[in-house]
Design a protein around this motif. Sequence first.
Motif, PDB file in Angstrom:
ATOM      1  N   ASP A  92      -5.597 -19.472  34.862  1.00 40.35           N
ATOM      2  CA  ASP A  92      -5.811 -19.641  33.425  1.00 40.35           C
ATOM      3  C   ASP A  92      -7.306 -19.587  33.155  1.00 40.35           C
ATOM      4  OD1 ASP A  92      -3.093 -20.018  32.873  1.00 40.35           O
ATOM      5  OD2 ASP A  92      -3.227 -22.178  33.224  1.00 40.35           O
ATOM      6  N   ALA A  93      -7.701 -18.850  32.128  1.00 42.63           N
ATOM      7  CA  ALA A  93      -9.122 -18.714  31.765  1.00 42.63           C
ATOM      8  C   ALA A  93      -9.971 -18.472  33.008  1.00 42.63           C
ATOM      9  CB  ALA A  93      -9.599 -19.939  30.997  1.00 42.63           C
ATOM     10  N   PRO A  94      -9.726 -17.378  33.728  1.00 39.70           N
ATOM     11  CA  PRO A  94     -10.384 -17.161  35.019  1.00 39.70           C
ATOM     12  C   PRO A  94     -11.900 -16.987  34.949  1.00 39.70           C
ATOM     13  CG  PRO A  94      -9.275 -15.168  34.314  1.00 39.70           C
ATOM     14  CD  PRO A  94      -8.882 -16.249  33.344  1.00 39.70           C
ATOM     15  N   ASP A  95     -12.436 -16.637  33.787  1.00 41.86           N
ATOM     16  CA  ASP A  95     -13.877 -16.454  33.660  1.00 41.86           C
ATOM     17  C   ASP A  95     -14.585 -17.729  33.219  1.00 41.86           C
ATOM     18  OD1 ASP A  95     -13.770 -13.795  34.477  1.00 41.86           O
ATOM     19  OD2 ASP A  95     -13.351 -13.095  32.452  1.00 41.86           O
ATOM     20  N   ARG A  96     -13.865 -18.838  33.252  1.00 40.55           N
ATOM     21  CA  ARG A  96     -14.451 -20.147  32.931  1.00 40.55           C
ATOM     22  C   ARG A  96     -14.575 -20.945  34.224  1.00 40.55           C
ATOM     23  NH1 ARG A  96     -10.434 -22.966  30.189  1.00 40.55           N
ATOM     24  NH2 ARG A  96     -10.116 -24.226  32.023  1.00 40.55           N
ATOM     25  N   PHE A  97     -15.767 -21.457  34.476  1.00 41.40           N
ATOM     26  CA  PHE A  97     -16.001 -22.335  35.628  1.00 41.40           C
ATOM     27  C   PHE A  97     -15.533 -23.724  35.250  1.00 41.40           C
ATOM     28  CE2 PHE A  97     -18.905 -25.333  37.837  1.00 41.40           C
ATOM     29  CZ  PHE A  97     -18.495 -25.069  39.136  1.00 41.40           C
ATOM     30  N   ASP A  98     -14.668 -24.318  36.081  1.00 42.42           N
ATOM     31  CA  ASP A  98     -14.105 -25.621  35.755  1.00 42.42           C
ATOM     32  C   ASP A  98     -13.829 -26.391  37.042  1.00 42.42           C
ATOM     33  OD1 ASP A  98     -12.763 -27.839  34.832  1.00 42.42           O
ATOM     34  OD2 ASP A  98     -11.157 -26.718  33.855  1.00 42.42           O
ATOM     35  N   VAL A  99     -14.654 -27.403  37.325  1.00 40.99           N
ATOM     36  CA  VAL A  99     -14.483 -28.178  38.560  1.00 40.99           C
ATOM     37  C   VAL A  99     -13.207 -29.002  38.552  1.00 40.99           C
ATOM     38  CG1 VAL A  99     -16.960 -28.252  39.087  1.00 40.99           C
ATOM     39  CG2 VAL A  99     -15.915 -30.133  37.767  1.00 40.99           C
ATOM     40  N   ARG A 100     -12.546 -29.110  37.407  1.00 37.91           N
ATOM     41  CA  ARG A 100     -11.260 -29.816  37.339  1.00 37.91           C
ATOM     42  C   ARG A 100     -10.102 -28.927  37.792  1.00 37.91           C
ATOM     43  NH1 ARG A 100     -13.520 -29.636  33.011  1.00 37.91           N
ATOM     44  NH2 ARG A 100     -15.114 -31.113  32.449  1.00 37.91           N
ATOM     45  N   ARG A 101     -10.348 -27.629  37.894  1.00 34.18           N
ATOM     46  CA  ARG A 101      -9.323 -26.681  38.330  1.00 34.18           C
ATOM     47  C   ARG A 101      -9.036 -26.917  39.812  1.00 34.18           C
ATOM     48  NH1 ARG A 101      -8.817 -21.366  36.092  1.00 34.18           N
ATOM     49  NH2 ARG A 101     -10.949 -21.587  35.314  1.00 34.18           N
ATOM     50  N   ASP A 102      -7.819 -26.668  40.217  1.00 35.20           N
ATOM     51  CA  ASP A 102      -7.458 -26.762  41.627  1.00 35.20           C
ATOM     52  C   ASP A 102      -6.968 -25.376  42.069  1.00 35.20           C
ATOM     53  OD1 ASP A 102      -6.971 -27.735  44.137  1.00 35.20           O
ATOM     54  OD2 ASP A 102      -5.154 -28.826  43.585  1.00 35.20           O
ATOM     55  N   PRO A 103      -7.896 -24.474  42.367  1.00 27.39           N
ATOM     56  CA  PRO A 103      -7.530 -23.080  42.641  1.00 27.39           C
ATOM     57  C   PRO A 103      -6.996 -22.876  44.062  1.00 27.39           C
ATOM     58  CG  PRO A 103      -9.882 -23.314  42.844  1.00 27.39           C
ATOM     59  CD  PRO A 103      -9.329 -24.679  42.446  1.00 27.39           C
ATOM     60  N   LYS A 104      -5.762 -23.234  44.275  1.00 19.16           N
ATOM     61  CA  LYS A 104      -5.192 -23.196  45.624  1.00 19.16           C
ATOM     62  C   LYS A 104      -5.033 -21.787  46.178  1.00 19.16           C
ATOM     63  CE  LYS A 104      -2.810 -27.592  45.549  1.00 19.16           C
ATOM     64  NZ  LYS A 104      -3.866 -28.363  46.040  1.00 19.16           N
ATOM     65  N   ARG A 105      -4.841 -20.790  45.328  1.00 18.79           N
ATOM     66  CA  ARG A 105      -4.521 -19.455  45.829  1.00 18.79           C
ATOM     67  C   ARG A 105      -5.667 -18.459  45.664  1.00 18.79           C
ATOM     68  NH1 ARG A 105       0.909 -17.280  45.941  1.00 18.79           N
ATOM     69  NH2 ARG A 105      -0.012 -15.633  44.714  1.00 18.79           N
ATOM     70  N   HIS A 106      -6.908 -18.907  45.706  1.00 19.79           N
ATOM     71  CA  HIS A 106      -8.013 -17.948  45.619  1.00 19.79           C
ATOM     72  C   HIS A 106      -8.118 -17.176  46.932  1.00 19.79           C
ATOM     73  CE1 HIS A 106     -10.823 -20.106  48.213  1.00 19.79           C
ATOM     74  NE2 HIS A 106     -10.487 -21.220  47.586  1.00 19.79           N
ATOM     75  N   LEU A 107      -8.825 -16.068  46.884  1.00 20.20           N
ATOM     76  CA  LEU A 107      -8.966 -15.211  48.066  1.00 20.20           C
ATOM     77  C   LEU A 107     -10.394 -15.173  48.592  1.00 20.20           C
ATOM     78  CD1 LEU A 107      -6.696 -12.246  46.946  1.00 20.20           C
ATOM     79  CD2 LEU A 107      -6.160 -14.099  48.527  1.00 20.20           C
ATOM     80  N   ALA A 108     -11.205 -16.157  48.248  1.00 16.39           N
ATOM     81  CA  ALA A 108     -12.610 -16.147  48.650  1.00 16.39           C
ATOM     82  C   ALA A 108     -12.804 -16.137  50.161  1.00 16.39           C
ATOM     83  CB  ALA A 108     -13.338 -17.340  48.044  1.00 16.39           C
ATOM     84  N   PHE A 109     -11.829 -16.650  50.894  1.00 14.50           N
ATOM     85  CA  PHE A 109     -11.918 -16.650  52.358  1.00 14.50           C
ATOM     86  C   PHE A 109     -10.973 -15.626  52.981  1.00 14.50           C
ATOM     87  CE2 PHE A 109     -13.253 -21.105  51.385  1.00 14.50           C
ATOM     88  CZ  PHE A 109     -14.537 -21.014  51.896  1.00 14.50           C
ATOM     89  N   GLY A 110     -10.520 -14.664  52.184  1.00  8.63           N
ATOM     90  CA  GLY A 110      -9.599 -13.663  52.700  1.00  8.63           C
ATOM     91  C   GLY A 110      -8.176 -14.188  52.720  1.00  8.63           C
ATOM     92  N   PHE A 111      -7.344 -13.519  53.521  1.00  8.11           N
ATOM     93  CA  PHE A 111      -5.924 -13.869  53.556  1.00  8.11           C
ATOM     94  C   PHE A 111      -5.296 -13.340  54.843  1.00  8.11           C
ATOM     95  CE2 PHE A 111      -1.442 -13.071  52.523  1.00  8.11           C
ATOM     96  CZ  PHE A 111      -1.076 -14.320  52.057  1.00  8.11           C
ATOM     97  N   GLY A 112      -4.280 -14.033  55.308  1.00  9.74           N
ATOM     98  CA  GLY A 112      -3.501 -13.561  56.453  1.00  9.74           C
ATOM     99  C   GLY A 112      -4.333 -13.420  57.714  1.00  9.74           C
TER     100      GLY A 112
END
Length: 170
Positions: A92-112
């Motif tokens: 939700d609102a991906p271009d907003r920085f929000d430390v209250r967000r819990d982004p469990k499925r981000h790909l910043a560290f890759g995948f698989g």
Amino acid sequence: FVLIVAGNDTTTNLIANGAVLLALHPDQRRELAAEPSRIPAAVEEMVRFESPAQALPRIARRDVELHGVKVPAGAELKLLWGAANRDEREFDAPDRFDVRRDPKRHLAFGFGVHFCLGASLARLEARVAFEELLARFPHYEVQGRPGWLTSVWARAHDAVPIRLASSRPA
């Protein structure tokens, strides 16, 4: 050698990017300074919002079809984690920085099989860095607007000059 360089650059950039983000969002920085237990989730949002590793190439090992596009075996693909981490279908609102967000499925560290070998260490280093920074210098100031390095692969500032202040400036 690759692990040393990758781990050093990406973790350094994660901490620098996060410090700038918190300076740009002082209300969120105050929340984290008051509740340091929220820093681990904030680190996940930092790495989602300004992923130090933006993209890496891969070679298709077999013919595959993705979203109606045929990719032949041997084709080079560029995985764009930075773009995926701003996908409105996932966040939700991906271009907003929000430390209250819990982004469990981000790909910043890759995948698989390509998940970052040093992800746990990077998270630990960033958590400790922000715990110490906010405990000792909750009112630090970033001097000016840091520029960005020109890179296809990385999201990193060229420099982040910081003025440390343990109390609110006069």
